[in-house]
Design a protein around this motif. Structure first.
Motif, PDB file in Angstrom:
ATOM      1  N   VAL B  48      40.109  46.928  43.022  1.00  0.00           N
ATOM      2  CA  VAL B  48      41.287  46.932  44.042  1.00  0.00           C
ATOM      3  C   VAL B  48      41.745  45.625  43.947  1.00  0.00           C
ATOM      4  O   VAL B  48      42.958  45.227  44.280  1.00  0.00           O
ATOM      5  CB  VAL B  48      40.907  47.723  45.100  1.00  0.00           C
ATOM      6  CG1 VAL B  48      39.914  47.086  46.118  1.00  0.00           C
ATOM      7  CG2 VAL B  48      42.107  48.145  45.835  1.00  0.00           C
ATOM      8  N   GLY B  49      40.879  44.547  44.113  1.00  0.00           N
ATOM      9  CA  GLY B  49      41.039  43.356  44.226  1.00  0.00           C
ATOM     10  C   GLY B  49      41.901  42.865  42.897  1.00  0.00           C
ATOM     11  O   GLY B  49      43.133  42.256  43.038  1.00  0.00           O
ATOM     12  N   ALA B  50      41.764  43.058  41.791  1.00  0.00           N
ATOM     13  CA  ALA B  50      42.326  42.651  40.401  1.00  0.00           C
ATOM     14  C   ALA B  50      43.996  43.407  40.762  1.00  0.00           C
ATOM     15  O   ALA B  50      44.863  42.776  40.300  1.00  0.00           O
ATOM     16  CB  ALA B  50      41.668  43.224  39.584  1.00  0.00           C
ATOM     17  N   ILE B  51      43.808  44.619  41.041  1.00  0.00           N
ATOM     18  CA  ILE B  51      45.263  44.993  40.985  1.00  0.00           C
ATOM     19  C   ILE B  51      46.126  44.472  41.869  1.00  0.00           C
ATOM     20  O   ILE B  51      47.398  44.594  41.868  1.00  0.00           O
ATOM     21  CB  ILE B  51      45.518  46.641  41.126  1.00  0.00           C
ATOM     22  CG1 ILE B  51      44.832  47.283  42.369  1.00  0.00           C
ATOM     23  CG2 ILE B  51      44.527  47.166  39.649  1.00  0.00           C
ATOM     24  CD1 ILE B  51      44.754  48.693  42.373  1.00  0.00           C
ATOM     25  N   ASP B 107      33.816  43.460  48.904  1.00  0.00           N
ATOM     26  CA  ASP B 107      35.043  42.622  48.973  1.00  0.00           C
ATOM     27  C   ASP B 107      35.774  42.792  47.723  1.00  0.00           C
ATOM     28  O   ASP B 107      35.289  42.066  46.517  1.00  0.00           O
ATOM     29  CB  ASP B 107      35.208  41.239  49.569  1.00  0.00           C
ATOM     30  CG  ASP B 107      36.347  40.870  50.421  1.00  0.00           C
ATOM     31  OD1 ASP B 107      37.519  41.661  50.194  1.00  0.00           O
ATOM     32  OD2 ASP B 107      36.304  39.979  51.125  1.00  0.00           O
ATOM     33  N   GLY B 108      37.140  43.364  47.565  1.00  0.00           N
ATOM     34  CA  GLY B 108      37.825  43.466  46.219  1.00  0.00           C
ATOM     35  C   GLY B 108      37.399  44.527  45.449  1.00  0.00           C
ATOM     36  O   GLY B 108      38.010  44.989  44.574  1.00  0.00           O
ATOM     37  N   ILE B 109      36.561  45.565  46.200  1.00  0.00           N
ATOM     38  CA  ILE B 109      36.081  46.351  45.454  1.00  0.00           C
ATOM     39  C   ILE B 109      36.247  47.718  46.232  1.00  0.00           C
ATOM     40  O   ILE B 109      36.819  48.793  45.814  1.00  0.00           O
ATOM     41  CB  ILE B 109      34.547  46.391  44.885  1.00  0.00           C
ATOM     42  CG1 ILE B 109      34.302  45.475  44.011  1.00  0.00           C
ATOM     43  CG2 ILE B 109      33.914  47.848  44.574  1.00  0.00           C
ATOM     44  CD1 ILE B 109      32.865  45.074  43.734  1.00  0.00           C
ATOM     45  N   ALA B 110      35.750  47.817  47.417  1.00  0.00           N
ATOM     46  CA  ALA B 110      36.265  48.940  48.401  1.00  0.00           C
ATOM     47  C   ALA B 110      36.942  48.398  49.643  1.00  0.00           C
ATOM     48  O   ALA B 110      36.922  48.981  50.651  1.00  0.00           O
ATOM     49  CB  ALA B 110      34.704  49.520  48.607  1.00  0.00           C
ATOM     50  N   SER B 270      48.360  49.258  43.965  1.00  0.00           N
ATOM     51  CA  SER B 270      48.896  48.213  44.940  1.00  0.00           C
ATOM     52  C   SER B 270      50.417  47.904  44.801  1.00  0.00           C
ATOM     53  O   SER B 270      50.909  47.800  43.826  1.00  0.00           O
ATOM     54  CB  SER B 270      48.100  46.840  44.419  1.00  0.00           C
ATOM     55  OG  SER B 270      48.170  45.622  45.344  1.00  0.00           O
ATOM     56  N   GLY B 271      50.983  47.733  46.120  1.00  0.00           N
ATOM     57  CA  GLY B 271      52.381  47.207  46.215  1.00  0.00           C
ATOM     58  C   GLY B 271      52.470  45.986  46.878  1.00  0.00           C
ATOM     59  O   GLY B 271      51.923  46.025  47.852  1.00  0.00           O
ATOM     60  N   ALA B 272      53.185  44.803  46.726  1.00  0.00           N
ATOM     61  CA  ALA B 272      53.594  43.694  47.179  1.00  0.00           C
ATOM     62  C   ALA B 272      54.813  43.440  47.284  1.00  0.00           C
ATOM     63  O   ALA B 272      55.831  43.747  46.497  1.00  0.00           O
ATOM     64  CB  ALA B 272      52.855  42.693  46.507  1.00  0.00           C
ATOM     65  N   TYR B 273      55.299  42.662  48.220  1.00  0.00           N
ATOM     66  CA  TYR B 273      56.818  42.339  48.607  1.00  0.00           C
ATOM     67  C   TYR B 273      56.486  40.590  48.858  1.00  0.00           C
ATOM     68  O   TYR B 273      55.488  40.288  49.473  1.00  0.00           O
ATOM     69  CB  TYR B 273      57.453  42.770  49.659  1.00  0.00           C
ATOM     70  CG  TYR B 273      57.307  44.478  49.550  1.00  0.00           C
ATOM     71  CD1 TYR B 273      57.881  45.125  48.353  1.00  0.00           C
ATOM     72  CD2 TYR B 273      56.837  45.229  50.560  1.00  0.00           C
ATOM     73  CE1 TYR B 273      57.713  46.375  48.229  1.00  0.00           C
ATOM     74  CE2 TYR B 273      56.623  46.491  50.400  1.00  0.00           C
ATOM     75  CZ  TYR B 273      57.065  47.249  49.167  1.00  0.00           C
ATOM     76  OH  TYR B 273      56.887  48.565  49.204  1.00  0.00           O
TER      77      TYR B 273
END
Lengths: 137, 440
Positions: B48-51, B107-110, B270-273
């Motif tokens: 999840v951290g990488a995406i 952190d970054g995984i869950a 993952s979505g970002a703005y």
């Protein structure tokens, strides 16, 4: 239906102790005399928190609404799927809701609005749990 | 730098606040999405951290901003879809060692912290404002809009990500045990699945207004159709399947009257703005989309579940707050992208807004009319979670892309895209944003 057992904690000990005596008690605020369920550490309506106590209620209510559970996340209940899961509103205060599997009522044949009274059933560790059965008006 | 959770003062919870003080002065510009997947495959590059890093870098690139110009980062720290790292399960050391880790090995995984992201995005050299907007993107967007308006940051990233592991949704942990602690037992002992509360509200709605579950079919078909035109979404990327009325109505029940398709599918995403001041946004690569208002609801039900009366009162209140702060009326909405995960409450949001003049009890009849993106009354042009999987993000991305005129095959054609609204999640409680092609 074999519900999971219950391990009472500090907040809910009076509720579960009363259930073991086959009494239904609901948390209330001493200051504003308002029932609240589920119980909480403070009164939701008093800005200063409010002193809390427990009040025995009549154990009468009405079936407010229901659904039929076909895919339950709790392992112990899965062998009983599908099953009714109803919401009861208390006669003492129709804003207060409790859950029920409505033992004895056929699946998806629930008389919404019907009168009910509380009963107590043993859970997996022997703790009595409030349940509800339909009664004549 | 320790990241704080946004204070209550950053939300517009009350009616009567008037026009938002930063109306039209904050803009969204860049959008970034990472590829979706059903579950994590265990590789470092898909955690999840990488995406999240992938989505953030795409949003930066999309806006055409140099990373060192970014001074703010707002994130949602909770990333679970209902999947948790089981206690005692060995840590994935190869993944942990692939990143600059914080004190928390998961952190970054869950889960996700701002500190983890900044430690692994060395190009963000000037971020001096970080904040958590708990819950979902709708919340984080409100925080970001207010932060930029208040001058806490001038060029701010906002991101929401989800992780999903092996195993069935919510079936592990305490639910697999033989006993529950007393407090959760009061609400969980009877075994209602996640959609149960919404199913009951829908059941009451149908009884009150004489409606039926099969009247949802056009909405579901339309939402999946729109989702299949959302290249960033799960169904478009992995399972490009239409959802016709027969498929929908033949689906198995989860908590009747909610069936499988009424429950959104948990995914990794993952979505970002990239948000900025309206002034700075003029020089960026994409057309600015202006924020006219943000509004929130912190209403709680009286007891275990919201009643239909409580739902209708609060969605109406939310609608009034949305319009009041934006200085608009329902007639100004070109389209709506209110939340749909679970599908059976989308009509509550629509009726609360009075979208296209519909009143309580009328939305399911409205669904039987033309609600497509080609018609005059587009409903959920994003397709929402029904169309693209659980994210609570598609609705916001779609608002931005529609108003920028780059929604592609999803672009609304029956109306001129000028003002849109998005937000959620539940009818009681939630966070909402009003978006506009113009700052005025």
């Amino acid at each position: 239906m074999a519900k999971q057992g219950v391990e009472p904690d500090e907040l809910t000990q009076p509720f579960w102790d009363a259930a073991n005596e086959q009494r239904l008690v609901i948390q209330y605020c001493v200051d504003c005399d308002r029932l609240q369920h589920p119980p909480s550490d403070s009164c939701r309506d008093c800005d200063d928190g409010g002193e809390l106590g427990w009040k025995q209620v009549s154990g009468r209510g009405r079936i407010y609404n229901y659904g039929v559970v076909h895919d339950c996340p709790i392992r112990l209940l899965q062998e009983d799927q599908p099953f009714n899961l109803a919401v009861i509103m208390l006669d003492d205060d129709p804003g207060i809701q409790m859950y029920s599997h409505l033992p004895g009522i056929p699946v998806d044949d629930v008389p919404v609005g019907a009168a009910v009274e509380v009963i107590f059933e043993p859970s997996a560790n022997g703790q009595l749990v409030p349940e509800w059965r339909v009664i004549a008006d | 730098m320790t990241t704080p959770t946004a204070p209550d003062a950053m939300y517009r919870n009350d009616e009567g606040l008037g026009i938002w003080e930063h109306r039209g002065k904050v803009a969204a510009v860049g959008v970034g999405h990472a590829p979706t997947s059903r579950r994590w495959d265990g590789r470092p590059e898909t955690c999840v951290g990488a995406i999240t890093i992938d989505a953030l870098r795409k949003a930066i690139d999309d806006a055409g901003v140099a990373p060192d110009q970014i001074d703010g980062l707002v994130i949602v720290p909770v990333t679970t879809t209902g999947a948790f790292w089981e206690a005692g399960k060995p840590l994935p050391m190869d993944v942990i060692q692939s990143f600059n880790q914080t004190d928390d090995p998961l952190d970054g995984i869950a889960k996700l912290s701002a500190e983890w992201l900044l430690a692994n995005m060395p190009e963000l050299t000037n971020v001096n404002f970080t904040m958590y907007g708990p819950g979902c993107m709708s919340n984080a967007l409100n925080v970001t809009a207010q932060a930029v308006g208040d001058g806490l940051a001038h060029t701010c990233l906002v991101v929401k990500s989800w992780h999903n592991f092996e195993g069935r949704y919510y079936q592990g942990g305490a639910n697999a045990g033989n006993a529950l602690p007393g407090t959760p037992a009061i609400t969980q002992l009877w075994g209602g699945p996640a959609s149960y509360s919404t199913a009951l509200q829908f059941a009451e709605y149908c009884r009150k207004y004489g409606k039926a579950h099969d009247m949802m079919a056009p909405f579901m078909e339309n939402s999946r159709r729109n989702g299949l035109r959302f290249p960033e979404g799960y169904w478009a990327q992995h399972r490009p399947e239409e959802l016709g009325p027969e498929d929908y109505l033949a689906s198995r029940w989860i908590a009747k009257p909610a069936n499988l398709f009424d429950n959104d599918i948990p995914i990794m995403m993952s979505g970002a703005y990239l948000f900025s001041t309206a002034e700075r946004a003029q020089d960026m690569k994409q057309k600015p989309v202006y924020i006219l208002n943000h509004a929130s609801s912190n209403t709680r039900p009286r007891s275990l579940l919201p009643t239909l009366d409580e739902v209708e009162a609060d969605t109406a209140l939310t609608g009034r707050k949305i319009y009041e702060g934006a200085g608009i009326t329902a007639d100004d909405l070109s389209f709506e992208n209110m939340y749909d995960g679970f599908s059976l409450f989308h009509q509550f949001h629509l009726e609360g807004l009075g979208y296209r003049g519909i009143k309580f009890g009328e939305a399911l009849d409205f669904y039987q009319t033309d609600i497509s993106i080609e018609g005059p009354n587009p409903v959920s042009p994003s397709g929402g979670n029904v169309g693209s999987g659980r994210s609570r993000v598609w609705m916001h991305t779609d608002c931005i892309q529609q108003l920028q005129g780059r929604a592609g095959a999803r672009q609304v054609t029956g109306v001129k895209p000028e003002v849109g609204v998005s937000g959620g999640p539940m009818p009681l409680g939630g966070n909402y944003t009003v978006w506009s092609a113009s700052p005025d």
